[in-house]
Design an enzyme around this catalytic site. Structure first.
Site, PDB file in Angstrom:
ATOM      1  N   ASP A  40       0.972  -0.899   0.004  1.00  0.00           N
ATOM      2  CA  ASP A  40      -0.216  -0.158  -0.005  1.00  0.00           C
ATOM      3  C   ASP A  40       0.724   1.518   0.067  1.00  0.00           C
ATOM      4  O   ASP A  40       0.437   2.402  -0.723  1.00  0.00           O
ATOM      5  CB  ASP A  40      -1.320  -0.103   1.202  1.00  0.00           C
ATOM      6  CG  ASP A  40      -1.245   1.268   0.810  1.00  0.00           C
ATOM      7  OD1 ASP A  40      -2.704   2.127   0.400  1.00  0.00           O
ATOM      8  OD2 ASP A  40      -1.343   1.828   2.551  1.00  0.00           O
ATOM      9  N   GLU A  98      -1.901  -5.718  -3.074  1.00  0.00           N
ATOM     10  CA  GLU A  98      -1.196  -4.483  -2.526  1.00  0.00           C
ATOM     11  C   GLU A  98      -0.227  -6.097  -2.286  1.00  0.00           C
ATOM     12  O   GLU A  98       1.053  -5.485  -2.079  1.00  0.00           O
ATOM     13  CB  GLU A  98      -1.618  -4.020  -1.458  1.00  0.00           C
ATOM     14  CG  GLU A  98      -2.210  -3.176  -2.219  1.00  0.00           C
ATOM     15  CD  GLU A  98      -3.263  -2.085  -1.585  1.00  0.00           C
ATOM     16  OE1 GLU A  98      -3.781  -0.683  -0.897  1.00  0.00           O
ATOM     17  OE2 GLU A  98      -3.775  -2.506  -0.124  1.00  0.00           O
TER      18      GLU A  98
END
Length: 250
Positions: free
Chosen positions: A66, A138
């Site tokens: 992220d 992610e």
């Protein structure tokens, strides 16, 4: 008399599930090698981990990915949109790295078939859920960062998200795309868009698919946890196709 094979659990179950799929195509689409143990971890959803003796799952890698994704996209937007204020590029970034933006990329690379899921998620079509696709994307970026460092991970992000970055809109994911599409059609003096939606799954976890047609041609298809979101995604795709067609008109 043949003896029934006992169900594997723990690391044995993890190894068997991972080996059941050829991951070379996924790595080819990512454009980078990932060490076996790191790839297994990146693909292990908590549902699989919890069903097999609380194995490690991909949530820590997701945390790293992220951060890599956000910085990579933010810096590229900063470079591309030199006249846009911070408020606009912040909205662009939020749209690109949203759950739906990530799920789009996951579908582009066919990620769903590679994710290690528990029985419950498999029964409710977990491989198609935006949240699982986004989180696993992610996690893969986090794994790439851990093995190769930021520059390689950034390059993977920019390649995968190239189209989204270059077609970024400050209006973002919260735009009312059905209204935007209808306004564009009215401007062109075209008939209204027509939507068809279907749903599958148990009542508590339905997955909706919506398609939108313009003058008989399907122009967009969206998937979401409710009819509204599915139609919004279909309308977004249709609007972007219309804009691309107009841009390509001599």
């Amino acid at each position: 008399m043949s003896r029934k094979r006992s169900r594997l659990t723990g690391v044995d179950a993890l190894e068997e599930a991972f080996e059941a799929v050829d991951h070379s195509l996924l790595l080819e689409r990512l454009g980078v090698e990932i060490k076996r143990d790191l790839l297994i971890l990146a693909l292990t959803h908590r549902s699989f981990a919890n069903e097999n003796g609380m194995l490690p799952n991909n949530e820590r890698l997701e945390f790293l990915g992220d951060a890599v994704l956000g910085l990579s996209v933010a810096n590229r937007l900063y470079e591309l949109y030199t006249s846009s204020p911070e408020s606009d590029i912040s909205k662009m970034r939020a749209s690109i790295v949203s759950r739906y933006g990530l799920a789009d990329i996951a579908r582009d690379i066919g990620l769903g078939e590679f994710i290690l899921l528990g029985k419950g998620e498999l029964l409710t079509d977990g491989r198609s859920k935006e949240s699982i696709l986004a989180d696993t994307t992610e996690a893969l970026l986090g794994a790439i960062f851990r093995q190769h460092g930021f520059e390689v991970a950034r390059d993977v992000v920019l390649r995968l998200f190239h189209h989204k970055i270059n077609h970024a809109s400050a209006k973002g994911i919260h735009q009312d795309w059905k209204t935007t599409l209808q306004e564009e059609l009215a401007h062109r003096k075209k008939p209204m868009a027509e939507y068809v939606s279907t749903s599958v799954g148990p009542d508590h976890d339905l997955v909706f698919t919506a398609s939108v047609t313009l003058e008989g041609d399907e122009m967009g298809r969206g998937v979401g946890p409710n009819k509204k979101l599915a139609e919004q995604e279909a309308a977004r795709q249709a609007f972007l196709k219309l804009k691309e067609k107009r841009a390509g008109t001599p």
